[in-house]
Scaffold this active site. Structure first.
Site, mmCIF file in Angstrom:
data_model
loop_
_atom_site.group_PDB
_atom_site.id
_atom_site.type_symbol
_atom_site.label_atom_id
_atom_site.label_comp_id
_atom_site.label_asym_id
_atom_site.label_seq_id
_atom_site.Cartn_x
_atom_site.Cartn_y
_atom_site.Cartn_z
ATOM 1 N N ARG A 178 3.746 -18.814 27.825
ATOM 2 C CA ARG A 178 4.843 -17.829 28.023
ATOM 3 C C ARG A 178 5.664 -18.121 29.217
ATOM 4 N NH1 ARG A 178 8.285 -14.616 28.687
ATOM 5 N NH2 ARG A 178 8.283 -12.251 27.727
ATOM 6 N N ASP B 146 12.809 -13.125 29.231
ATOM 7 C CA ASP B 146 12.408 -12.189 28.244
ATOM 8 C C ASP B 146 13.375 -12.510 27.166
ATOM 9 O OD1 ASP B 146 10.833 -10.814 26.414
ATOM 10 O OD2 ASP B 146 11.101 -9.061 27.517
ATOM 11 N N GLU C 160 13.101 -10.805 20.378
ATOM 12 C CA GLU C 160 12.188 -11.034 19.751
ATOM 13 C C GLU C 160 13.002 -11.731 18.509
ATOM 14 O OE1 GLU C 160 8.954 -10.692 19.972
ATOM 15 O OE2 GLU C 160 9.348 -9.762 22.098
ATOM 16 N N ARG D 17 -1.921 -16.088 27.104
ATOM 17 C CA ARG D 17 -0.946 -17.358 26.991
ATOM 18 C C ARG D 17 -0.820 -17.619 28.539
ATOM 19 N NH1 ARG D 17 4.066 -14.197 24.134
ATOM 20 N NH2 ARG D 17 3.227 -12.927 25.750
#
Length: 336
Positions: A226, A231, A234, A268
């Protein structure tokens, strides 16, 4: 002769189809491949003949002798690049860096000749990796070349690290080592059914036998990463596919330096990634492919890079009010 040049020429410079024939670049290849493949073709040709392309003189002011000097330097730089450029942006950066002491007009003319991005269109990124491990890093690893299929979105990636690496070699389970030996023997005997069953056992244990470009097989451990401090949308969100494609473009086929700071709740590794000296998170933020994930990372440079992208309205910031992925995930969990 340069194997990298010959490989890329053979891979990219394919015969034209009828569909391509209406959009030729200056090298007789399609507009879609005129950049990297045409430059590779001409560098390969230069190594054989010492001749530069005829049409280049219309784009630059320097003499043929000077042009030959450029191609000599570029051939050397291309051979030394590990791996060689595969995208127009990578090829443009190699040209700009290699010919940095030459006339700006000539460098831009050469780039324009191949349809490569001009200097002012490239987003400036840092090219210096940490020489010592930053505070908080638990361990470092070097990956095998990254497969594009291992990148599901713009902030997650699956990588493999050779089990022969010092940190890994002492940790490989005995049954995995034995399965790898038996699989190799089964393949030698052409017992592919048994070899596939043994490989599945290896995969279930968190490892895989990776086939490298030189046909060498390497036992490797799987890590899910990650990207720390960002961020990305998605994959099913607006701009999610674009963010995924940008990450693929940066790391596909490359070996990465991974600095691991810890684990997240999904198991992760939370890490910083470096690819050929470039900080991957920096590129993703500057191109507007991700938010600074300030709830988990307070680094001021990440906030600065996001602010720059917002001001330029690049990437996801071209939208008036892009939805934050953490809010999007929260709504899905709550069934809204």
């Amino acid at each position: 002769m340069g194997n990298a040049l010959r490989f890329l020429y053979g891979k990219c410079c394919k015969p034209l189809t009828e569909e391509d024939s209406g959009s030729l670049g200056p090298h007789g290849v399609s507009a879609a491949t005129v950049g990297v493949s045409a430059l590779a073709q001409d560098l390969y040709h230069f190594e054989i003949t010492s001749q530069v392309p005829e049409g280049l003189t219309r784009h630059v002011t320097s003499s043929k002798k000077a042009q030959a000097n450029w191609y000599r330097k570029l051939s050397e730089a291309w051979r030394e690049a590990k791996p060689p450029p595969t995208t127009a942006e990578e090829a443009a950066r190699l040209v700009i860096q290699t010919l940095s002491r030459h006339k700006k007009a000539d460098v831009e003319g050469l780039l324009a000749f191949y349809g490569l991005p001009l200097p002012h269109t490239l987003i400036p990124v840092s090219t210096a990796e940490p020489t010592t491990l930053p505070a908080g890093v638990k361990f470092e690893m070097q990956t095998l070349p990254v497969d594009a299929r291992a990148i599901p979105d713009g902030d997650t990636i699956t990588v493999y690290v050779s089990a022969a690496e010092p940190r890994e070699s002492a940790c490989v389970p005995g049954d995995v080592q034995m399965a790898a030996v038996r699989r190799s023997k089964a393949r030698a005997e052409r017992n592919y059914e048994q070899a596939d069953a043994l490989h599945q056992k290896i995969i279930n244990a968190g490892y895989r036998v990776i086939n490298l470009p030189n046909n060498e097989e390497v036992l490797a451990r799987k890590y899910r990463i990650r990207l720390r401090g960002i961020d990305a949308p998605e994959s099913s969100m607006p701009y999610g596919k674009e963010a995924q494609n940008e990450l693929i473009k940066i790391v596909q086929g490359k070996c990465l330096r991974v600095l691991v700071y810890g684990d997240d709740r999904y198991g992760r590794c939370v890490a910083d990634l470096y690819c050929n000296g470039i900080f991957v998170q920096e590129v993703m933020l500057k191109k507007g492919c991700a938010w600074h994930y300030s709830a988990y990372d307070q680094r001021s440079e990440l906030a600065k890079w996001e602010k720059e992208a917002r001001a330029k309205r690049v990437g996801l910031w071209a939208a008036s009010n892009p939805e934050e992925p953490w809010e999007w995930r929260k709504d899905r969990r709550e069934g809204r």
